[in-house]
Design a protein around this motif. Structure first.
Motif, mmCIF file in Angstrom:
data_model
loop_
_atom_site.group_PDB
_atom_site.id
_atom_site.type_symbol
_atom_site.label_atom_id
_atom_site.label_comp_id
_atom_site.label_asym_id
_atom_site.label_seq_id
_atom_site.Cartn_x
_atom_site.Cartn_y
_atom_site.Cartn_z
ATOM 1 N N LYS A 62 0.808 -1.222 0.000
ATOM 2 C CA LYS A 62 0.000 0.000 0.000
ATOM 3 C C LYS A 62 0.843 1.275 0.000
ATOM 4 C CE LYS A 62 -4.361 -1.703 1.736
ATOM 5 N NZ LYS A 62 -4.133 -3.038 2.282
ATOM 6 N N TYR A 63 1.890 1.291 -0.836
ATOM 7 C CA TYR A 63 2.690 2.498 -0.989
ATOM 8 C C TYR A 63 1.908 3.545 -1.764
ATOM 9 C CZ TYR A 63 7.276 1.237 0.826
ATOM 10 O OH TYR A 63 8.318 0.943 1.639
ATOM 11 N N ASN A 64 2.296 4.784 -1.606
ATOM 12 C CA ASN A 64 1.743 5.872 -2.405
ATOM 13 C C ASN A 64 1.964 5.544 -3.894
ATOM 14 O OD1 ASN A 64 2.390 8.309 -4.097
ATOM 15 N ND2 ASN A 64 1.530 9.329 -2.318
ATOM 16 N N MET A 65 0.946 5.865 -4.720
ATOM 17 C CA MET A 65 0.978 5.501 -6.134
ATOM 18 C C MET A 65 2.219 6.023 -6.857
ATOM 19 S SD MET A 65 -1.794 6.837 -8.879
ATOM 20 C CE MET A 65 -1.330 7.160 -10.557
ATOM 21 N N TYR A 66 2.590 7.283 -6.583
ATOM 22 C CA TYR A 66 3.721 7.866 -7.307
ATOM 23 C C TYR A 66 5.045 7.303 -6.819
ATOM 24 C CZ TYR A 66 -0.017 10.838 -8.816
ATOM 25 O OH TYR A 66 -1.198 11.268 -9.324
#
Lengths: 256, 161
Positions: free
Chosen positions: A165-169
Motif C-alpha cells: 500500500k505504498y503511495n501511487m507515485y
C-alpha cells in the motif's frame, strides 16, 4: 417507488455503479450515460457531480417527487475494462428486459466479484509488451531481452509496493528506477546494437495511457474539470517515471 | 522493398503484442484479446507505413487512430462489447510516452546538470519540441478514436445498428 428505504437503496446502487465505472477508468461522458440509463429504468431523475475522489448525486423520484442527495468518497483507482464492458452490457439488458432494483443489484454484485488475470500472466504479457516497444524503437533481439528482464523485475517491485500500500507515485518511481537500473547494466556492458533503446523503452509500460486519453476525451466533451484532473494525474505519473530514469542515469553517469 | 515489408510486418506484430500487454493490465474481457492484437498491429502497420514516407508523427497517429475508431463500430456489434474496451488498448502503444518523459528529462537536465550556454538552449528546444509533440499526438489519438461518434453525432454505438 413506494417507501423511502427502497429509495435510499436505489441511491446507493447508483452511487456504487458510478464508483465502479470511475475507478475502472471510464471517461466522464460514459459514466453519465450509464447513470442516465439506469435512472430511467428505475424511474428517477439523477443529477451528479463526478470527480476523481468524490461523487455527489441528487436523485428525484419521478412519481413522488421525493429527493435524496448523497456524497460518496471513492476508493483507489484500478483500471478494469471488464467491469466497464459488463456494466455497459447490463445497462442495455436492463433497459430491454425492464429489470427491477434487486435484479440490477444482483448483477452489479456479480460484476464486482469478477476476477482479474493471474499475476504471472500479467507479468509475462507486460514484459512482452515492453520487448515489443523495444523492437518498434529499432532495438535488436538482445536489446529486447534486456528490456523484457528489466520490465519483469520492475513490475514485480511494483506489485510488491502495491501490496504494501505504498503511495501511487512512490510505487511508480520505484518501478521506473528498478527498470532503468537493470536496463542501464545493458548500456554499461554494451549488450546488443542499441542498448540505449532498451533503457528508454523498459519503462514505457508505466506510461499513464488511459489517464491521458481520458483526459483529452473529457476535455473534448466539456468535462473540463475532470479532464484537467486526469491530465495532472498523468503528468505526475510521467514525472515519477522520468525521475526514476534520471536517478538511474545519474548513478551510471549515462549521457545521451 | 522486401526488407521494408518485412520490417513493417515485424513492427506491426510487436505493436500488436504491446497493445495486448496493455490490454492485460487493464483487465480486458477475454473475448476481446484477439481483437486487440489485430487492431493494435494494424494501427502499428498504418502508422509506421506513413512514418516511412516522412509523414508527421501526429498525422500518422491521427490516421491510425481514426482507422481504429471506425473499424471498432462493426466489431463492437460482432463481439458485443463496447468499443472503448478494445479501441483504447489498441491505441495505447501510440501514446507518446517517450516524448513525455523526454520532456521531463530535458527539464531536469536544464535545472540540475547543464551549465553550458549552447547546450542549455538546445535543452529548451528539446523541452518545447517534445512537450508539444506529445500534446498533439495525444489530441490526434483522442480525436481519431472518437471521430466516428463525433461525425455520426451519436453517443452510443448501439443506436447505429
Amino acid at each position: 417507488m413506494s417507501n423511502s428505504e427502497e429509495f435510499t437503496k436505489t441511491a446507493d446502487l447508483l452511487l456504487e455503479i458510478t464508483t465502479l465505472l470511475m475507478i475502472s477508468g471510464a471517461n466522464t461522458e460514459r459514466i453519465n450515460l450509464s447513470i442516465e440509463r439506469f435512472s430511467s429504468i428505475l424511474n428517477i431523475d439523477t443529477h451528479s457531480w463526478i470527480n476523481q475522489k468524490t461523487i455527489i448525486m441528487t436523485l428525484t423520484d419521478k412519481s413522488s417527487q421525493k429527493t435524496i442527495t448523497k456524497v460518496q468518497n471513492l476508493p483507489h483507482h484500478a483500471l478494469n475494462f471488464l467491469t466497464i464492458s459488463e456494466i455497459s452490457k447490463a445497462s442495455w439488458t436492463a433497459t430491454h428486459e425492464n429489470w427491477s432494483l434487486d435484479e440490477i443489484k444482483a448483477e452489479i454484485e456479480r460484476i464486482k466479484n469478477l476476477g482479474r488475470y493471474p499475476k504471472i500472466v500479467v507479468l509475462v504479457a507486460v514484459s512482452l509488451a515492453v520487448a515489443g516497444f523495444c523492437n518498434i524503437f529499432k532495438g535488436d533481439y538482445l536489446n529486447m531481452l534486456v528490456a523484457f528482464i528489466s520490465a519483469f523485475i520492475a513490475l514485480l517491485v511494483s506489485q510488491q509496493a502495491h501490496k504494501l500500500k505504498y503511495n501511487m507515485y512512490v510505487r511508480i518511481f520505484l518501478a521506473s528506477l528498478t527498470a532503468s537500473l537493470v536496463a542501464s547494466l545493458g548500456v554499461v556492458f554494451n549488450i546488443g546494437t542499441n542498448p540505449e533503446t532498451a533503457l528508454a523503452t523498459s519503462i514505457l509500460f508505466l506510461v499513464p495511457g488511459v489517464a491521458l486519453i481520458n483526459s483529452f476525451t473529457d476535455l473534448l466533451e466539456s468535462n473540463i474539470l475532470n479532464g484537467i484532473v486526469r491530465f495532472v494525474v498523468g503528468t505526475m505519473t510521467v514525472l515519477a517515471i522520468a525521475t526514476g530514469l534520471f536517478v538511474a542515469m545519474y548513478i551510471f553517469s549515462i549521457n545521451k | 522493398m522486401i526488407d521494408l515489408l518485412l520490417r513493417l510486418l515485424e513492427v506491426s506484430f510487436w505493436s500488436g503484442i504491446a497493445a495486448l500487454g496493455f490490454g492485460i493490465i487493464f483487465n480486458v474481457p477475454k473475448k476481446t484479446i484477439f481483437t486487440i492484437f489485430l487492431l493494435g498491429s494494424s494501427a502499428g502497420l498504418i502508422k509506421f507505413f506513413l512514418l516511412y514516407f516522412d509523414c508527421h508523427v501526429a498525422l500518422s497517429s491521427l490516421v491510425a487512430a481514426t482507422f481504429v475508431g471506425f473499424i471498432s463500430i462493426p466489431i463492437a456489434h460482432k463481439i458485443h462489447h463496447p468499443p472503448v474496451v478494445f479501441s483504447i488498448p489498441a491505441v495505447i502503444p501510440m501514446i507518446p510516452g517517450y516524448f513525455a518523459y523526454e520532456t521531463i528529462l530535458s527539464i531536469m537536465n536544464f535545472v540540475f546538470i547543464e551549465t553550458d550556454e549552447g547546450k542549455r538552449l538546445m535543452l529548451i528546444d528539446a523541452i518545447f519540441a517534445n512537450g508539444f509533440q506529445m500534446i498533439y499526438i495525444l489530441l490526434s489519438l483522442t480525436i481519431g478514436v472518437s471521430l466516428p461518434m463525433l461525425i455520426l453525432n451519436k453517443s452510443s454505438v448501439k443506436s447505429l445498428k
